[in-house]
Design an enzyme around this catalytic site. Structure first.
Site, mmCIF file in Angstrom:
data_model
loop_
_atom_site.group_PDB
_atom_site.id
_atom_site.type_symbol
_atom_site.label_atom_id
_atom_site.label_comp_id
_atom_site.label_asym_id
_atom_site.label_seq_id
_atom_site.Cartn_x
_atom_site.Cartn_y
_atom_site.Cartn_z
ATOM 1 N N SER A 36 0.127 -1.429 0.260
ATOM 2 C CA SER A 36 0.358 -0.456 0.227
ATOM 3 C C SER A 36 0.728 1.368 -0.099
ATOM 4 C CB SER A 36 -1.307 0.027 1.188
ATOM 5 O OG SER A 36 -0.414 -0.128 2.782
ATOM 6 N N ARG A 45 -3.702 1.173 4.276
ATOM 7 C CA ARG A 45 -3.032 1.085 6.022
ATOM 8 C C ARG A 45 -2.539 -0.305 6.030
ATOM 9 N NH1 ARG A 45 -8.132 -0.200 10.413
ATOM 10 N NH2 ARG A 45 -7.239 -1.403 11.669
ATOM 11 N N PRO A 245 -0.846 3.350 -3.914
ATOM 12 C CA PRO A 245 -1.848 2.148 -3.226
ATOM 13 C C PRO A 245 -2.095 0.849 -3.096
ATOM 14 C CG PRO A 245 -2.910 3.687 -3.866
ATOM 15 C CD PRO A 245 -1.899 4.409 -4.722
ATOM 16 N N PHE A 246 -1.711 0.320 -4.512
ATOM 17 C CA PHE A 246 -2.146 -0.490 -5.195
ATOM 18 C C PHE A 246 -0.933 -1.495 -5.159
ATOM 19 C CE2 PHE A 246 -6.005 1.047 -4.795
ATOM 20 C CZ PHE A 246 -6.946 0.626 -4.209
ATOM 21 N N SER A 247 0.109 -0.796 -5.266
ATOM 22 C CA SER A 247 1.538 -1.568 -5.305
ATOM 23 C C SER A 247 2.376 -2.857 -5.213
ATOM 24 C CB SER A 247 3.061 -0.665 -5.455
ATOM 25 O OG SER A 247 2.651 0.122 -5.350
ATOM 26 N N GLU A 263 -5.081 2.180 -9.030
ATOM 27 C CA GLU A 263 -5.948 1.731 -9.418
ATOM 28 C C GLU A 263 -6.933 0.048 -9.032
ATOM 29 O OE1 GLU A 263 -9.427 1.833 -13.245
ATOM 30 O OE2 GLU A 263 -7.550 2.594 -13.311
ATOM 31 N N LYS A 279 -10.736 7.416 -14.708
ATOM 32 C CA LYS A 279 -10.377 7.944 -16.149
ATOM 33 C C LYS A 279 -10.226 9.485 -16.024
ATOM 34 C CE LYS A 279 -10.801 5.072 -19.404
ATOM 35 N NZ LYS A 279 -9.380 4.852 -19.698
#
Length: 461
Positions: A36, A45, A245-247, A263, A279
């Site tokens: 994250s 978190r 955050p979505f690594s 994303e 988008k």
């Protein structure tokens, strides 16, 4: 928060940077870090670290090889439904931790070929599985909000009980060793579109839109270099340059994924479903705060970007509606501004209630691949992508994440993602083209989105 954890749970000392813990376990097979990057108190978190899955699934050429410890078998079932059946065998109750075992891995964009009939025109230069999923019995959970950390498991695999003391010893950072490994770029950066060929493809999409064939198509450019060394070194540099955050860092032994995705594709918490399509993009100017603010404001005020976002919102409402309770779909937060290291984005939030007869996996299947990176209508957009992009996308624009034994799920869209195998490092960047898109602006947007990864290549040279 009460202490409702699986029975095999040991609290560890909290560390702010989970990379230090992951470095200790990544010598196990199939190590994965859902990272994250501690980006915010809620979205950023939790970090989830795991390795040594007791089952692996690798899908390629229409079949899936299942390895359960040393036993292997090959099946030709739908890979999503196969995964769904395996997870049913290990169903567990929900706990206070976001993940205590289950499936983690990637679903490549080209897994969509198992769901739809698509032409085969683009070159497949990836040579990697369309799906690689591990079923993990243990995980390290780092909670950056509570500043706590646990090694946790339901203990479904007998091997977990045997290696628990070894894991605790490994995760004791006082025994950590410095690494002298390196990662080096060994060729110039190349791509599969120059400006003129990109604009020719752009013109074809505009013609399709004018003819009423489609409303929006995502067109992506592929970059490649050769490289050698330890890709973990490259990932650590990427997460510093472009925290998101979505690594993800995921290494199956044959391919390594380095993702700094901003994303979310889908989240399932109990019966609550959430998707957050992106988008609309503007570059950031961190050296000039006033210019940076103006760029953000121009994005929020752009009718073109809002219209583009709305098309994808409608597509995703339809997709999740296939498996959600009728009347439960809501859009509580349309067109929100979210700012990342190199770009501003427009992000909408869509929610629904999962039908009792469905699961996280069947939801993922119903929405795959994510509409924000195909276009609308989805199937026609995917056909046009196959026609106009010179190379298959592979992992790019697929999804990576977890589906727990408790049925909860969180997955990303694999944008801002680098793929390393056969001493080749590849990455892509693209954007949605609509009726009033401008070729020069779209071509620049591709490079704005690729900026962090291009900068990383320069850093590693």
């Amino acid at each position: 928060m009460n202490a409702d954890y699986p029975s095999l749970t040991t609290e560890l000392p909290y560390v702010e940077d989970s990379a230090a813990l992951f470095s200790q376990i990544r010598d196990y097979p199939w190590p994965v870090m859902l990272d994250s990057a501690n980006t915010s108190p809620e979205v950023g978190r939790y970090d989830i670290l795991a390795a040594a899955p007791f089952i692996t699934l690798e899908t390629a050429a229409g079949s899936t090889q299942i390895s359960h410890h040393h036993n292997k078998r090959t099946v030709t079932l739908d890979p999503f439904l196969l995964l769904n059946d395996i997870l049913k065998d290990y169903k567990q109750r929900t706990t206070d931790l976001p993940f205590a075992g289950g499936a983690i891995g990637y679903f490549a964009y080209d897994l969509g070929r198992y769901l739809e009939v698509l032409p085969e025109l683009a070159e497949d230069a990836e040579h990697i599985p369309d799906m690689a999923i591990g079923i993990y019995d243990w995980a390290v959970i780092v909670d950056h909000k509570l500043k706590r950390c646990w090694l946790t498991s339901h203990g479904l695999d007998p091997q977990t009980h045997k290696i628990w003391p070894e894991l605790l010893q490994k995760l004791n950072l006082s025994t950590a060793k410095e690494t002298s490994d390196t990662f080096t770029i060994t060729s110039p950066l190349t791509s599969n579109f120059d400006e003129s060929s990109y604009k020719a493809a752009f013109a074809k999409i505009k013609a399709y839109i004018t003819e009423g064939d489609c409303y929006q198509v995502n067109l992506a450019k592929r970059f490649e270099v050769t490289a050698e060394g330890d890709p973990w070194i490259a990932y650590q540099a990427l997460r510093k340059q472009n925290s998101a955050p979505f690594s993800v860092y995921f290494d199956t032994g044959s391919v390594t994924i380095l993702s700094s995705s901003p994303e979310r594709l889908l989240r399932v918490d109990g019966a609550k479903v959430e998707t957050k399509p992106i988008k609309g993009t503007r570059p950031r100017d961190l050296n000039n705060p006033e210019k940076d603010r103006q760029l953000a404001q121009s994005l929020q005020a752009s009718l073109k970007d809002r219209a583009e976002n709305l098309m994808i919102v409608d597509l995703l409402r339809n997709d999740i509606g296939k498996v959600c309770e009728p009347g439960s779909i809501r859009v509580p937060q349309p067109f929100a501004l979210e700012s990342f290291a190199t770009v501003h984005h427009l992000v909408s939030t869509i929610t629904g209630t999962l039908a009792k007869t469905e699961s996280a996996v069947t939801l993922l299947r119903a929405c795959f691949p994510g509409g924000s990176i195909t276009g609308a209508p989805k199937l026609r957009a995917m056909e046009i992508i196959e026609e106009l992009e010179p190379h298959r996308r592979g992992i790019y624009c697929g999804s990576i994440g977890y589906i727990g034994f408790d049925g909860n799920m969180d997955t990303n869209i694999t944008i801002r993602t680098m793929v390393f195998s056969d001493n080749r490092l590849r990455f892509w960047a693209g954007g949605g083209i609509v009726a009033d898109s401008d070729a020069d602006e779209e071509y620049q947007e591709v490079h704005d989105k690729a900026a962090a990864m291009i900068n990383l290549i320069k850093f590693l040279q």
